[in-house]
Motif scaffolding. Structure first.
Motif, PDB file in Angstrom:
ATOM      1  N   GLY A   3      64.588  -9.563  38.627  1.00  0.00           N
ATOM      2  CA  GLY A   3      65.507  -8.966  39.519  1.00  0.00           C
ATOM      3  C   GLY A   3      66.844  -9.865  39.573  1.00  0.00           C
ATOM      4  O   GLY A   3      68.056  -9.451  39.443  1.00  0.00           O
ATOM      5  N   GLN A   4      66.508 -11.293  39.741  1.00  0.00           N
ATOM      6  CA  GLN A   4      67.781 -12.345  39.760  1.00  0.00           C
ATOM      7  C   GLN A   4      68.623 -12.201  38.343  1.00  0.00           C
ATOM      8  O   GLN A   4      69.928 -12.001  38.476  1.00  0.00           O
ATOM      9  N   ALA A   5      67.877 -12.168  37.356  1.00  0.00           N
ATOM     10  CA  ALA A   5      68.378 -12.289  36.138  1.00  0.00           C
ATOM     11  C   ALA A   5      69.362 -11.094  35.663  1.00  0.00           C
ATOM     12  O   ALA A   5      70.429 -11.219  35.349  1.00  0.00           O
ATOM     13  N   VAL A   6      68.590  -9.953  35.896  1.00  0.00           N
ATOM     14  CA  VAL A   6      69.576  -8.756  35.571  1.00  0.00           C
ATOM     15  C   VAL A   6      70.594  -8.462  36.584  1.00  0.00           C
ATOM     16  O   VAL A   6      71.747  -8.107  36.145  1.00  0.00           O
ATOM     17  N   GLU A   7      70.409  -8.834  37.931  1.00  0.00           N
ATOM     18  CA  GLU A   7      71.537  -8.890  38.750  1.00  0.00           C
ATOM     19  C   GLU A   7      72.645  -9.500  38.540  1.00  0.00           C
ATOM     20  O   GLU A   7      73.958  -9.176  38.557  1.00  0.00           O
ATOM     21  N   GLU A  27      72.218   1.832  34.102  1.00  0.00           N
ATOM     22  CA  GLU A  27      70.674   2.033  33.422  1.00  0.00           C
ATOM     23  C   GLU A  27      70.258   0.820  33.396  1.00  0.00           C
ATOM     24  O   GLU A  27      68.935   0.862  33.904  1.00  0.00           O
ATOM     25  N   ALA A  28      70.913  -0.214  33.089  1.00  0.00           N
ATOM     26  CA  ALA A  28      70.234  -1.535  33.468  1.00  0.00           C
ATOM     27  C   ALA A  28      69.557  -1.947  34.455  1.00  0.00           C
ATOM     28  O   ALA A  28      68.359  -2.336  34.794  1.00  0.00           O
ATOM     29  N   ARG A  29      70.364  -1.809  35.603  1.00  0.00           N
ATOM     30  CA  ARG A  29      69.734  -1.952  36.979  1.00  0.00           C
ATOM     31  C   ARG A  29      68.555  -0.936  37.135  1.00  0.00           C
ATOM     32  O   ARG A  29      67.711  -1.459  37.689  1.00  0.00           O
ATOM     33  N   ALA A  30      68.786   0.130  36.941  1.00  0.00           N
ATOM     34  CA  ALA A  30      67.769   1.137  37.103  1.00  0.00           C
ATOM     35  C   ALA A  30      66.518   0.962  36.488  1.00  0.00           C
ATOM     36  O   ALA A  30      65.449   0.742  37.161  1.00  0.00           O
ATOM     37  N   GLU A  31      66.494   0.556  35.114  1.00  0.00           N
ATOM     38  CA  GLU A  31      65.502   0.168  34.396  1.00  0.00           C
ATOM     39  C   GLU A  31      64.872  -1.194  35.030  1.00  0.00           C
ATOM     40  O   GLU A  31      63.615  -1.353  35.074  1.00  0.00           O
ATOM     41  N   ALA A  32      65.295  -2.156  35.216  1.00  0.00           N
ATOM     42  CA  ALA A  32      65.042  -3.308  36.076  1.00  0.00           C
ATOM     43  C   ALA A  32      63.962  -2.906  37.055  1.00  0.00           C
ATOM     44  O   ALA A  32      62.984  -3.437  37.470  1.00  0.00           O
ATOM     45  N   LYS A  33      64.690  -2.085  38.073  1.00  0.00           N
ATOM     46  CA  LYS A  33      64.046  -1.712  39.278  1.00  0.00           C
ATOM     47  C   LYS A  33      62.713  -0.960  38.918  1.00  0.00           C
ATOM     48  O   LYS A  33      61.842  -1.126  39.669  1.00  0.00           O
ATOM     49  N   LEU A  88      74.692  -6.906  28.954  1.00  0.00           N
ATOM     50  CA  LEU A  88      73.782  -5.951  29.145  1.00  0.00           C
ATOM     51  C   LEU A  88      72.570  -6.032  28.326  1.00  0.00           C
ATOM     52  O   LEU A  88      71.448  -5.808  28.645  1.00  0.00           O
ATOM     53  N   ASN A  89      72.910  -6.376  26.866  1.00  0.00           N
ATOM     54  CA  ASN A  89      71.914  -6.337  26.074  1.00  0.00           C
ATOM     55  C   ASN A  89      70.944  -7.689  26.333  1.00  0.00           C
ATOM     56  O   ASN A  89      69.619  -7.632  26.346  1.00  0.00           O
ATOM     57  N   GLU A  90      71.523  -8.751  27.026  1.00  0.00           N
ATOM     58  CA  GLU A  90      70.811  -9.782  27.386  1.00  0.00           C
ATOM     59  C   GLU A  90      69.971  -9.346  28.668  1.00  0.00           C
ATOM     60  O   GLU A  90      68.801  -9.842  28.752  1.00  0.00           O
ATOM     61  N   ALA A  91      70.317  -8.810  29.541  1.00  0.00           N
ATOM     62  CA  ALA A  91      69.737  -8.164  30.570  1.00  0.00           C
ATOM     63  C   ALA A  91      68.426  -7.258  29.961  1.00  0.00           C
ATOM     64  O   ALA A  91      67.391  -7.385  30.519  1.00  0.00           O
TER      65      ALA A  91
END
Lengths: 364, 182
Positions: free
Chosen positions: A282-286, A258-264, A322-325
Motif C-alpha cells: 500500500g505504501q509503495a504504490v501510494e 488504475e494503479a491505485r485500484a489494482e493495488a487495492k 507507474l510502471n514501477e508501481a
C-alpha cells in the motif's frame, strides 16, 4: 601486427558516397528507368514472385519429398493462399504456424517502411484479438506467446519510423500520427482484455501489463516525433498537437487511478498473515502514484504554456513511476501466491472498525 | 534492413525481373556503398567513381529487364562482376594507369565526420592508403573485397572467376605483401 593492418583496412569502410550524390543519383536513375519500368503488382501476383524465387531451389531438388515441402510452403506461405481457418487460429494450434508464416511472407514482400509499418500494426491487432480470445477461453498460459509477438510487431513499427525519420521527415510525421492513433486503439483493446483478468493472478496479467507498457512507450515516442516538427506547424496543426498531448495527459491520469485500484484489489486478497506485505505494498504504490500525480500536474502547466516537449517529458516520467508501481504489485503478488497455505485460504473479508467491533465486542 | 543473400533479397530480385521500380530502389540502397567503395579504389577520382557506380546500377537494370538475372545465383557476385567489368572497360577506353589510387580524394570522403574523427580517419586512411597504393591491382582487389567489404573466399572466387584455392593463396600473399610495405 596482422591484427593492426586488418583493423586499418576495416577503417576503409568509412569511405562512402557523398550524401548529395546518393540522393540525386537515385532520382536520376529512377527517372532513367521509368520508361521501361512497370507499376508494382498487387497481392494477386505474390504467387508469381514466389514461384520465381523458388524456381531455382526447386530445380536443384530431385526429391519428391523436398518438392512437396516447397509446394506446401508456397501454398501456405503466400498471402494469396491464406486459409480463412488459419486467420482465426490462436497460439498452440497447428494452423497458427501457417498464420504466422503467411504474415512473415507478406512482410517480406513489403519494401517501403510505411507499408511495413502498416503490416506491423495489422499483425499487432491480430495478436490483441488472439489475446482477447485466449483470455475469454481461460487459456492464460498461451497469452504470453501472443503478447511477446505483439511487442515485437510494435517494436518493428517503431524501427520503421526511426528509419523514415532519417530519410524523409515529412513522411515520418504522417507515420508518427498513424502510429499514435493505432497505439491508442490497441491500448484500449488490451485494457479491455486486462479487465477480464482483473481477479486472476499470475503471469498472464503481468504479461498484459508489460505489453500495455510497450504500446504506451511506442505511442509516446511517436508523439515525440510529431512534437519535434511543431516549430513549423500551422495554427490548425498546433491545435491538433495540443489535443493529442492533452489526450495523453488524460490517459496518464487514468493510469494513476488504475494503479491505485489494482493495488487495492490485490491488497484485499492478502491473508491475515500477510498484513505486513499489505501495508508495504500500500505504501509503495501510494508513494509512486502521489509522485506521478505531482508530475502530471507539472505536465498540465507546461502544456498550457505550449511547451509540448516539456509536457511529454513529464508524461514519460509519470509513466515510469507507474510502471514501477505496477512492478511492485506484481512482485508482491508473486511473494503472496508462492505459499500454498495462503492460496488455500478463502479471501478474508475486509471489515471496517465498527463492523469488527460488532462482531468481536471490542472497539480498537 | 534486408540482408544480402536472404529470402527477402531473393524476392526483391524476382520483383526486379518484373521491372519493379521499388525493387530497383531497394537494390540501390542495399548495394550503393559497397559498389562505390569497390570502384573507388580502382579509379583515380571521386567523379569517376560516382559515374561508374551509376553505370553499374543502370547495367543491372538492363540485365533485369532482359531476363538475365537468375534468382538462384548470387546477386552480390553478379553486381561486383558488373562493377569490375565496367572499370576494366573504362580503363581500356581511357588508357589510364590502373594502379593509381587518389589518397587525397579518399580523405575528402570522410568529411561528414567530426573534426577530431576527421583527423584520426585521415591519419589512418593515409597510412593504409599509402600501403595499398603500392600493392599490385590483383592484391589490392582481393584485400578490399575480403577485409573491407566482407566478401567470403567463395564469393570473391565467383566474382574473379577463379578457384577458391587460388583466391586463398592470393589473399595470403596480398596480406603478406601489405605487411612488408614500410
Amino acid at each position: 601486427m596482422e591484427k593492426d593492418i586488418i583493423s586499418q583496412l576495416h577503417s576503409l569502410r568509412n569511405i562512402k558516397p557523398d550524401e548529395h550524390f546518393r540522393a540525386t543519383q537515385k532520382e536520376i536513375l529512377m527517372n532513367q528507368i521509368s520508361a521501361s519500368a512497370q507499376t508494382a503488382k498487387g497481392a494477386g501476383f505474390v504467387w508469381f514472385y514466389l514461384k520465381e524465387t523458388f524456381k531455382y531451389e526447386m530445380s536443384l531438388l530431385g526429391q519428391p519429398v523436398a518438392g512437396l515441402a516447397v509446394i506446401l510452403l508456397l501454398i501456405f506461405g503466400g498471402g494469396v493462399f491464406s486459409i480463412s481457418a488459419a486467420s482465426e487460429a490462436t497460439p498452440g494450434s497447428f494452423l497458427y504456424t501457417v498464420k504466422i508464416v503467411s504474415e512473415k511472407t507478406r512482410f517480406a514482400f513489403a519494401l517501403q517502411p510505411e507499408d511495413k509499418m502498416k503490416l506491423n500494426f495489422e499483425f499487432a491487432e491480430r495478436r490483441a484479438a488472439e489475446i482477447k480470445t485466449l483470455a475469454g477461453n481461460n487459456e492464460h498460459e498461451k497469452i504470453s506467446q501472443a503478447a511477446d509477438n505483439l511487442k515485437e510487431e510494435i517494436a518493428s513499427a517503431q524501427k520503421q519510423l526511426k528509419q523514415m525519420e532519417a530519410n524523409s521527415p515529412k513522411t515520418a510525421m504522417a507515420m508518427a500520427k498513424d502510429i499514435e492513433n493505432k497505439t491508442t486503439a490497441l491500448r484500449a483493446t488490451l485494457r479491455e482484455t486486462k479487465e477480464t483478468l482483473a481477479h486472476s493472478s499470475g503471469s498472464a496479467k503481468n504479461k498484459l501489463n508489460e505489453t500495455i507498457q510497450t504500446v504506451d512507450a511506442v505511442s509516446l515516442s511517436a508523439l515525440n516525433t510529431i512534437v519535434k516538427s511543431a516549430d513549423n506547424a500551422s495554427g490548425a496543426e498546433k491545435a491538433e498537437l495540443n489535443r493529442r498531448v492533452a489526450s495523453k495527459l488524460k490517459a496518464s491520469k487514468e493510469k494513476i487511478n488504475e494503479a491505485r485500484a489494482e493495488a487495492k484489489v490485490f491488497s484485499a486478497g492478502f491473508a491475515r498473515s500477510e498484513t505486513g506485505l499489505q501495508v508495504f505494498l500500500g505504501q509503495a504504490v501510494e508513494n509512486k502514484t502521489k509522485e506521478a500525480t505531482k508530475v502530471i500536474t507539472e505536465a498540465e502547466k507546461l502544456l498550457s504554456g505550449n511547451d509540448y516537449q516539456g509536457a511529454l517529458d513529464k508524461i514519460a516520467e509519470s509513466d515510469n513511476l507507474l510502471n514501477e508501481a505496477t512492478a511492485a504489485t506484481a512482485e508482491k503478488e508473486a511473494l503472496s501466491t508462492s505459499t500454498p497455505e495462503v492460496k488455500a485460504e478463502t479471501k478474508p473479508e475486509v471489515k471496517g472498525v465498527m463492523e469488527e467491533a460488532t462482531t468481536t465486542g471490542v472497539v480498537r | 534492413m534486408i540482408k544480402q543473400g536472404s529470402l527477402q533479397e531473393k524476392i526483391l530480385i524476382s520483383k526486379l525481373n518484373f521491372k519493379n521500380k521499388d525493387a530497383f530502389s531497394a537494390i540501390y540502397d542495399l548495394y550503393l556503398d559497397k559498389i562505390y567503395r569497390f570502384i573507388y579504389f580502382k579509379v583515380p577520382t571521386v567523379a569517376e567513381a560516382e559515374d561508374l557506380t551509376s553505370q553499374v546500377f543502370l547495367k543491372i537494370w538492363q540485365l533485369a529487364i532482359t531476363g538475365r538475372i537468375k534468382v538462384g545465383e548470387s546477386f552480390q557476385s553478379l553486381i561486383y562482376k558488373v562493377a569490375r567489368n565496367l572499370v576494366i572497360d573504362h580503363y581500356r577506353s581511357s588508357a589510364r594507369d590502373k594502379n593509381t589510387v587518389s589518397l587525397d580524394e579518399a580523405i575528402n570522403v570522410a568529411r561528414n565526420e567530426t573534426l577530431e574523427n576527421k583527423i584520426d580517419a585521415k591519419l589512418e586512411l593515409e597510412q593504409v592508403g599509402k600501403k595499398l597504393r603500392k600493392l599490385k591491382n590483383e592484391y589490392r582487389e582481393v584485400i578490399i573485397m575480403h577485409f573491407v567489404d566482407d566478401l567470403t573466399i567463395k564469393e570473391i572466387a565467383g566474382i574473379l572467376e577463379k578457384k577458391r584455392g587460388n583466391v586463398r593463396v592470393t589473399l595470403h600473399r596480398a596480406l603478406k605483401a601489405l605487411k612488408e610495405i614500410q
